[in-house]
Design an enzyme around this catalytic site. Structure first.
Site, PDB file in Angstrom:
ATOM      1  N   LYS A 158       0.658  -1.146  -0.316  1.00 25.31           N
ATOM      2  CA  LYS A 158      -0.038   0.034   0.403  1.00 25.31           C
ATOM      3  C   LYS A 158       0.888   1.446   0.161  1.00 25.31           C
ATOM      4  CE  LYS A 158      -4.514  -1.699   2.669  1.00 25.31           C
ATOM      5  NZ  LYS A 158      -4.811  -1.083   3.736  1.00 25.31           N
ATOM      6  N   GLY A 165      -8.937   4.064  -3.193  1.00 25.02           N
ATOM      7  CA  GLY A 165      -8.624   2.304  -3.635  1.00 25.02           C
ATOM      8  C   GLY A 165      -8.031   2.563  -4.519  1.00 25.02           C
ATOM      9  N   TYR A 202      -2.622  -9.670   3.620  1.00 27.70           N
ATOM     10  CA  TYR A 202      -3.819  -9.645   3.030  1.00 27.70           C
ATOM     11  C   TYR A 202      -5.153 -10.493   3.731  1.00 27.70           C
ATOM     12  CZ  TYR A 202      -7.225  -9.292  -0.439  1.00 27.70           C
ATOM     13  OH  TYR A 202      -8.793  -9.194  -1.842  1.00 27.70           O
ATOM     14  N   HIS A 208     -15.667  -4.946   5.147  1.00 32.36           N
ATOM     15  CA  HIS A 208     -14.901  -3.373   5.601  1.00 32.36           C
ATOM     16  C   HIS A 208     -16.353  -2.375   6.811  1.00 32.36           C
ATOM     17  CE1 HIS A 208     -13.653   1.001   4.581  1.00 32.36           C
ATOM     18  NE2 HIS A 208     -14.376   1.110   5.142  1.00 32.36           N
ATOM     19  N   GLU A 275     -11.092   3.214   9.762  1.00 36.37           N
ATOM     20  CA  GLU A 275     -11.865   2.339   9.038  1.00 36.37           C
ATOM     21  C   GLU A 275     -11.420   0.573   9.553  1.00 36.37           C
ATOM     22  OE1 GLU A 275     -12.619   3.941   5.091  1.00 36.37           O
ATOM     23  OE2 GLU A 275     -11.096   3.227   4.784  1.00 36.37           O
ATOM     24  N   GLU A 288      -7.313   2.027   8.448  1.00 43.12           N
ATOM     25  CA  GLU A 288      -7.168   3.469   8.222  1.00 43.12           C
ATOM     26  C   GLU A 288      -8.348   4.615   8.651  1.00 43.12           C
ATOM     27  OE1 GLU A 288      -6.785   5.608   4.198  1.00 43.12           O
ATOM     28  OE2 GLU A 288      -8.829   4.592   3.728  1.00 43.12           O
ATOM     29  N   ARG A 292     -12.531  13.301   8.065  1.00 39.88           N
ATOM     30  CA  ARG A 292     -13.285  14.063   7.030  1.00 39.88           C
ATOM     31  C   ARG A 292     -14.626  13.773   6.797  1.00 39.88           C
ATOM     32  NH1 ARG A 292     -13.871  10.745   2.959  1.00 39.88           N
ATOM     33  NH2 ARG A 292     -11.824   9.689   1.920  1.00 39.88           N
TER      34      ARG A 292
END
Ligand code: ADP
Length: 455
Positions: A158, A165, A202, A208, A275, A288, A292
């Site tokens: 990442k 995404g 992974y 999610h 998240e 993460e 906002r």
């Protein structure tokens, strides 16, 4: 209260903010590009200022143009929406220096959480579980190889500065690792101007799950429960719902406590989202934080009856939150479908003019959108054109309501993702709540197989 707010954004979120301001008696100024001169936010705001040409880099991302727009129109605050400059600590700082309130957290919070690898370390320090991964950025090929061997394949690379995404790559075995690392570094450098990469295990079929929080400048912080955003295509969310069918009261409690402790640890104020990935054994891992408002905030608004944008504006002004944790509870079930102007088979944007348009309505249906009949979709921006949100007593009723709403959606002039969303809403897997972030991939593969070998 603020007298006038500059909206440093476009499309549906600009309109959403203008609507909140109108109801609060605050005047608004739409900062817009030439490509958006005829847009709905420009028409609905009290004033509008052109800040540059269509390309976002020359308008919505140009800090001096936005600050001048706020100054010439005497705005005392700026709302950045999502995307564009919403997570840009430099912008928040410049606003502060110019005596314009940035409606969001402090530049320090944005900086701390904006870098995914730093955010991970902060979560560890706050005692919040994270997916096993590299300790900080991957500095060399050797370090990458040894981290991956320790974590075990598959791993995900990442970009620390990544988002939306993008800047991610899954690696299944050692032979692919160094090549993938080079690719993702190059992509990250080009897209985010920062080649720093880190590595995580992974998780193969996770959900999610994200926790919405709201904090004020007086040290009060509350959560507004979770959203399940497992229905994604290429790591981008497509359908979101609240509450999540995967959480029982015990796991919900653990996840909200984790989110709140991390929020307190960084002394967070404003709206924010933590998240997490939830694996099949109900272990959760922090991924993460978004500092906002999120695209999918309406599903939370529907089930809690809290107006997240209004609260965000009030706390930015310095008022305390208008409610306490014990005042909020979950009422019913909400689902949001993101409608994109694109060819759902080829996944490419479908640009054009909307010739005919009928938007869904009726009980329990909310549309957040800035499109209208005759509107020409500019080619410069994201392809999302509408969010259809439904609210009902139960998940089952919400699904039926969404099927109806999607059926009422009529748009001619271009292709949209509505047919795909509708197929998902009617599918047995979604109806049963049998979902993970692999859902769409598996769903499309099944559809393809069925079209090749029809029953
Ligand atoms: P972005 O900031 O681009 O949205 P995220 O870090 O939030 O990136 O990840 C987006 C999506 O990618 C997640 O919702 C999930 O589907 C997938 N993902 C990210 N990290 C992992 C992981 N370690 N294991 C499995 N899936 C992952």
């Amino acid at each position: 209260m603020f007298k006038k707010i500059l909206i440093a954004n476009r499309g549906e979120i600009a309109l959403r903010i203008i609507r909140a301001c109108k109801e609060m008696g605050i005047r608004t100024v739409a900062a817009h590009s030439t490509a958006d001169a005829n847009s709905l936010p420009v028409r609905m705001a009290d004033q509008a200022v052109c800040i540059g040409p269509g390309e976002a880099s020359k308008s919505y991302l140009r800090i001096p143009a936005l600050i001048s727009a706020a100054e010439v129109t005497s705005c005392d605050a700026v709302h950045p929406g999502y995307g564009f400059l919403s997570e840009n600590a430099g912008f928040a700082e410049v606003c502060g220096e110019c005596n314009i309130t940035f409606i969001g957290p402090s530049p320090e919070s944005i900086r701390l959480m904006g870098n995914k690898s730093v955010a991970r370390e902060t979560a560890v320090a706050a005692g919040v579980p994270v997916v096993p991964g590299s300790d900080g950025p991957v500095e060399s090929d050797e370090a990458a190889l040894s981290s991956a061997a320790r974590i075990e394949y598959p791993v995900i690379l990442k970009a620390s500065a990544g988002g939306g995404g993008r800047g991610m790559r899954i690696v299944h075995e050692e032979s692919e690792l160094l090549n993938s690392l080079k690719l993702v570094q190059t992509e990250a450098g080009a897209a985010f101007g920062d080649k720093t990469i880190y590595m995580e295990k992974y998780v193969t079929t996770p959900r999610h799950i994200e926790i919405q929080v709201l904090g004020d400048k007086h040290g009060n912080i509350v959560h507004l429960f979770e959203r399940d955003c497992s229905i994604q295509r290429r790591h981008q969310k497509m359908i979101e719902e609240a509450p999540s069918g995967a959480l029982d009261p015990e796991i919900r409690k653990k996840m909200t406590i984790a989110a709140l402790s991390l929020a307190r640890h960084i002394q967070y104020h404003s709206a924010g989202t933590f998240e997490f990935l939830l694996d099949s054994k109900k272990n959760f891992y922090f991924m993460e934080m978004n500092t906002r408002v999120q695209v999918e905030h309406p599903v939370t608004e529907m089930i809690t009856d809290v107006d997240i944008i209004k609260e965000q504006i009030k706390v930015a002004f310095g008022l305390p939150l208008s409610f306490k944790q014990e005042d909020v509870s979950i009422f019913g079930h909400a689902i949001e479908c993101r409608v994109n102007a694109e060819d759902p088979e080829k996944f490419i944007p479908s640009i054009g003019r909307i010739e005919e348009l009928h938007l869904p309505g009726g009980p329990g249906v909310r549309i957040d959108s800035a499109i209208f009949q005759g509107y020409k979709i500019p080619s410069y921006y994201d392809s999302m054109i509408a969010k259809i949100i439904v609210h009902a007593h139960t998940r089952d009723e919400a699904i039926h309501r969404m099927r109806r709403a999607l059926g009422e959606f009529h748009l001619s002039g271009m292709k949209t993702t509505v047919p795909l969303l509708s197929k998902i809403m009617y599918s047995e897997e979604f109806t049963k709540g049998d979902v993970s972030t692999r859902f769409i991939e598996d769903f499309l593969a099944k559809q393809k197989a069925a079209s090749v070998h029809p029953k």
